[in-house]
Design an enzyme around this catalytic site. Structure first.
Site, PDB file in Angstrom:
ATOM      1  N   GLU A  59       0.818  -1.097  -0.003  1.00  0.00           N
ATOM      2  CA  GLU A  59      -0.141   0.063   0.030  1.00  0.00           C
ATOM      3  C   GLU A  59       0.810   1.211   0.100  1.00  0.00           C
ATOM      4  O   GLU A  59       0.685   2.183   0.873  1.00  0.00           O
ATOM      5  CB  GLU A  59      -0.912  -0.068   0.980  1.00  0.00           C
ATOM      6  CG  GLU A  59      -2.037  -1.445   1.215  1.00  0.00           C
ATOM      7  CD  GLU A  59      -2.779  -1.657   2.177  1.00  0.00           C
ATOM      8  OE1 GLU A  59      -3.511  -2.556   2.536  1.00  0.00           O
ATOM      9  OE2 GLU A  59      -2.779  -0.624   3.196  1.00  0.00           O
ATOM     10  N   ASN A  85       2.368  -4.825  -3.272  1.00  0.00           N
ATOM     11  CA  ASN A  85       1.021  -5.505  -3.074  1.00  0.00           C
ATOM     12  C   ASN A  85       0.185  -3.960  -2.515  1.00  0.00           C
ATOM     13  O   ASN A  85       0.749  -2.973  -2.092  1.00  0.00           O
ATOM     14  CB  ASN A  85       1.015  -6.131  -1.795  1.00  0.00           C
ATOM     15  CG  ASN A  85      -0.365  -6.884  -1.484  1.00  0.00           C
ATOM     16  OD1 ASN A  85      -0.782  -7.524  -2.478  1.00  0.00           O
ATOM     17  ND2 ASN A  85      -0.728  -6.979  -0.315  1.00  0.00           N
ATOM     18  N   HIS A 130     -10.204  -6.340  -2.475  1.00  0.00           N
ATOM     19  CA  HIS A 130     -11.311  -6.240  -1.430  1.00  0.00           C
ATOM     20  C   HIS A 130     -12.280  -5.726  -1.933  1.00  0.00           C
ATOM     21  O   HIS A 130     -12.277  -4.503  -2.429  1.00  0.00           O
ATOM     22  CB  HIS A 130     -10.695  -5.442  -0.126  1.00  0.00           C
ATOM     23  CG  HIS A 130      -9.639  -6.341   0.622  1.00  0.00           C
ATOM     24  ND1 HIS A 130      -9.671  -7.312   1.345  1.00  0.00           N
ATOM     25  CD2 HIS A 130      -8.283  -5.882   0.720  1.00  0.00           C
ATOM     26  CE1 HIS A 130      -8.688  -7.801   1.876  1.00  0.00           C
ATOM     27  NE2 HIS A 130      -7.859  -6.655   1.551  1.00  0.00           N
ATOM     28  N   GLU A 169      -5.754 -10.745  -1.465  1.00  0.00           N
ATOM     29  CA  GLU A 169      -6.216 -10.547  -0.451  1.00  0.00           C
ATOM     30  C   GLU A 169      -7.940 -10.555  -0.864  1.00  0.00           C
ATOM     31  O   GLU A 169      -8.660  -9.691  -0.231  1.00  0.00           O
ATOM     32  CB  GLU A 169      -5.967  -9.341   0.128  1.00  0.00           C
ATOM     33  CG  GLU A 169      -4.560  -9.394   0.707  1.00  0.00           C
ATOM     34  CD  GLU A 169      -4.461  -8.087   1.513  1.00  0.00           C
ATOM     35  OE1 GLU A 169      -3.016  -7.541   1.542  1.00  0.00           O
ATOM     36  OE2 GLU A 169      -5.162  -7.297   2.072  1.00  0.00           O
ATOM     37  N   ASP A 227     -11.853 -10.791  -1.194  1.00  0.00           N
ATOM     38  CA  ASP A 227     -13.173 -10.976  -0.440  1.00  0.00           C
ATOM     39  C   ASP A 227     -14.135 -10.184  -1.103  1.00  0.00           C
ATOM     40  O   ASP A 227     -13.851  -9.088  -1.765  1.00  0.00           O
ATOM     41  CB  ASP A 227     -12.887 -10.964   1.142  1.00  0.00           C
ATOM     42  CG  ASP A 227     -12.326  -9.572   1.692  1.00  0.00           C
ATOM     43  OD1 ASP A 227     -11.651  -9.674   2.549  1.00  0.00           O
ATOM     44  OD2 ASP A 227     -12.390  -8.470   0.703  1.00  0.00           O
TER      45      ASP A 227
HETATM   46  O1  G3I Z   1      -2.789  -8.747  18.430  1.00  0.00           O
HETATM   47  C1  G3I Z   1      -3.408  -7.794  18.946  1.00  0.00           C
HETATM   48  C2  G3I Z   1      -3.992  -8.279  20.469  1.00  0.00           C
HETATM   49  O2  G3I Z   1      -3.049  -8.309  21.282  1.00  0.00           O
HETATM   50  C3  G3I Z   1      -4.804  -7.106  21.039  1.00  0.00           C
HETATM   51  O3  G3I Z   1      -5.498  -7.833  22.249  1.00  0.00           O
HETATM   52  C4  G3I Z   1      -6.015  -6.863  19.996  1.00  0.00           C
HETATM   53  C5  G3I Z   1      -6.921  -5.994  20.754  1.00  0.00           C
HETATM   54  O4  G3I Z   1      -7.829  -5.725  19.482  1.00  0.00           O
HETATM   55  O5  G3I Z   1      -5.365  -6.389  18.890  1.00  0.00           O
HETATM   56  C6  G3I Z   1      -4.760  -7.374  18.335  1.00  0.00           C
HETATM   57  O6  G3I Z   1      -4.329  -6.767  17.084  1.00  0.00           O
HETATM   58  C7  G3I Z   1      -5.201  -6.730  16.125  1.00  0.00           C
HETATM   59  C8  G3I Z   1      -4.542  -7.519  14.827  1.00  0.00           C
HETATM   60  O7  G3I Z   1      -5.653  -7.422  13.685  1.00  0.00           O
HETATM   61  C9  G3I Z   1      -4.512  -9.213  15.166  1.00  0.00           C
HETATM   62  O8  G3I Z   1      -5.702  -9.616  15.326  1.00  0.00           O
HETATM   63  C10 G3I Z   1      -5.758  -5.378  15.741  1.00  0.00           C
HETATM   64  O9  G3I Z   1      -6.079  -4.644  16.843  1.00  0.00           O
HETATM   65  C11 G3I Z   1      -6.427  -5.446  14.321  1.00  0.00           C
HETATM   66  O10 G3I Z   1      -6.363  -3.962  14.116  1.00  0.00           O
HETATM   67  C12 G3I Z   1      -5.494  -6.142  13.049  1.00  0.00           C
HETATM   68  O11 G3I Z   1      -6.336  -6.096  12.170  1.00  0.00           O
HETATM   69  C13 G3I Z   1      -5.829  -6.351  11.036  1.00  0.00           C
HETATM   70  C14 G3I Z   1      -5.484  -5.290  10.075  1.00  0.00           C
HETATM   71  O12 G3I Z   1      -4.957  -5.726   8.791  1.00  0.00           O
HETATM   72  C15 G3I Z   1      -4.742  -4.286  10.545  1.00  0.00           C
HETATM   73  O13 G3I Z   1      -4.640  -3.347   9.778  1.00  0.00           O
HETATM   74  C16 G3I Z   1      -6.639  -7.506  10.235  1.00  0.00           C
HETATM   75  O14 G3I Z   1      -6.869  -8.644  11.104  1.00  0.00           O
HETATM   76  C17 G3I Z   1      -6.097  -7.870   9.028  1.00  0.00           C
HETATM   77  O15 G3I Z   1      -6.913  -8.751   8.144  1.00  0.00           O
HETATM   78  C18 G3I Z   1      -5.765  -6.670   8.145  1.00  0.00           C
HETATM   79  O16 G3I Z   1      -5.180  -6.911   6.878  1.00  0.00           O
HETATM   80  C19 G3I Z   1      -4.841  -6.005   5.896  1.00  0.00           C
HETATM   81  C20 G3I Z   1      -3.634  -6.337   5.157  1.00  0.00           C
HETATM   82  O17 G3I Z   1      -2.770  -6.809   6.064  1.00  0.00           O
HETATM   83  C21 G3I Z   1      -3.469  -5.360   4.019  1.00  0.00           C
HETATM   84  N1  G3I Z   1      -4.461  -5.018   3.079  1.00  0.00           N
HETATM   85  C22 G3I Z   1      -5.684  -4.822   3.593  1.00  0.00           C
HETATM   86  C23 G3I Z   1      -5.939  -5.815   4.916  1.00  0.00           C
HETATM   87  C24 G3I Z   1      -7.462  -5.422   5.488  1.00  0.00           C
HETATM   88  O18 G3I Z   1      -7.047  -4.304   6.296  1.00  0.00           O
END
Ligand code: G3I
Length: 354
Positions: A165, A206, A242, A271, A273
């Site tokens: 990005e 990406n 997406h 990615e 969906d």
């Molecule tokens: O690991 C912490 C955990 O310790 C904590 O307790 C919890 C509290 O909310 O947060 C956890 O971290 C989360 C992480 O996912 C792991 O589950 C973050 O809050 C959450 O924001 C994060 O979301 C991810 C997101 O990227 C972050 O930007 C999504 O799962 C993931 O699907 C998403 O993926 C991105 C790609 O990398 C890039 N392209 C877009 C895509 C969707 O946003």
């Protein structure tokens, strides 16, 4: 026609890899993902990798999660476990516990791994976002991170999203910590560092929102063309995809994949969906199935596209509902791991002769 052209690409990729290891060799014929009727088994004649995002915590928490992946897919992308913050929580201190669990799962099941992601503006640790680094020091931080993460999985991860990005929706480079601290050449330097750490892995830029024509897609194609012209080791472009039903269309995606392929680059859907309003109606599920079929067909019909990954596979584990309240049900399997019309539509598209 596709299988011959793709055989060339895969062969090139495999040759690039001493001994053509599992990372880029043709998809598996035995073990995981090749089970009768599984998406990977059906994709084999097309020499395509069918993949899904995977979460280490879901592998540990849900007994159905791993076996469903093993039965259906030939590639996994750690959804979060290989990102900057989880792998380098403190400067120079690395934690690969979750990433190792995913890579070991994949190797046990003869499934390839796609690395995501080394340089991005999100999920960065506080020591980095609050640190005051000059250009030289931030370059050193970036290079050390890439060397440590890519180096650890050298020969075990087939593809890497090196930079994620980097482009703004207006077609200008996204304003982020790396651009401000290093400058626009952070992108080229990241790719050079990744190539040095694993000369065999395929390296991708990406991006999202480039599946249809527009300033962002144009700027991304121009960026990779420039990088290639400057001899920067970029192997391909990842199209996140997406989407919502019908947007982008398969035809639009096919055109964008072709633009990148004309530069001599590989392409991948990384990615995918297709999110729906909740609760999904049978008509919405049918629209979703058509979208998955069209996105997959665009990749199938493009010889440079050798990888099709969805951002998860079961609605039980998806980022959508948290980010788009009121939406969800975006994936090919429902939250009870039952195949949805989307999975059947993709299976049908794969059953078509190459
Ligand atoms: O690991 C912490 C955990 O310790 C904590 O307790 C919890 C509290 O909310 O947060 C956890 O971290 C989360 C992480 O996912 C792991 O589950 C973050 O809050 C959450 O924001 C994060 O979301 C991810 C997101 O990227 C972050 O930007 C999504 O799962 C993931 O699907 C998403 O993926 C991105 C790609 O990398 C890039 N392209 C877009 C895509 C969707 O946003």
């Amino acid at each position: 026609m596709r299988s011959l052209a793709v055989a060339v690409v895969v062969a090139v990729a495999a040759v690039g890899c001493a001994g053509g290891d599992a990372r880029t060799a043709p998809p598996p014929t035995t073990g995981a993902g090749a089970r009768q009727g599984g998406l990977q088994a059906l994709a084999r004649p097309h020499r395509l990798r069918m993949g899904t995002a995977v979460r280490a915590n879901a592998l540990a928490a849900d007994a159905r999660y791993g076996p469903t992946i093993a039965a259906q897919y030939g590639m996994v992308t750690p959804e979060n476990d290989l990102k900057f913050a989880p792998t380098e929580p403190e400067r120079g201190r690395f934690d690969f516990t979750a990433a190792d669990a995913v890579v070991r799962f994949a190797e046990r099941n003869h499934v390839a791994v796609r690395g995501h992601t080394l340089v991005w503006h999100r999920q960065l640790p506080a020591w980095l976002t609050e640190g005051r680094f000059d250009r030289a020091e931030l370059l050193a931080v970036m290079r050390a991170h890439i060397a440590a993460v890519v180096g650890r999985y050298r020969g075990r991860i087939a593809q890497w999203d090196v930079v994620n990005e980097a482009m703004g929706d207006d077609g200008a480079l996204r304003d982020n910590l790396w651009l401000r601290g290093i400058g626009p050449d952070y992108i080229a330097e990241a790719f050079r560092a990744a190539r040095a750490a694993d000369p065999e892995a395929r390296l991708f830029l990406n991006e999202y929102g480039i599946e249809s024509p527009g300033p962002k897609a144009d700027a991304t194609v121009a960026l990779v063309a420039r990088l290639r012209a400057d001899g920067v080791p970029v192997d391909g472009v990842g199209f996140q995809a997406h989407t919502v039903p019908g947007s982008p269309t398969g035809a639009a995606l096919a055109r964008q994949l072709r633009r990148v392929a004309r530069l001599g680059l590989e392409t991948a859907v990384t990615e995918a969906d297709v999110r729906l309003e909740l609760p999904p109606t049978p008509a919405a599920l049918a629209d979703q199935a058509r979208s998955y079929r069209d996105l997959l067909t665009a990749c199938l019909e493009e010889w440079s596209c050798h990888t099709f990954v969805t951002w998860g596979f079961s609605d039980a584990w998806s980022w959508i509902s948290k980010t788009f309240p009121g939406s969800g049900a975006a994936l090919p399997f429902d939250d009870h791991y039952r195949p949805k019309p989307a999975q059947r539509a993709m299976a049908a598209a794969l059953r078509a002769p190459p």
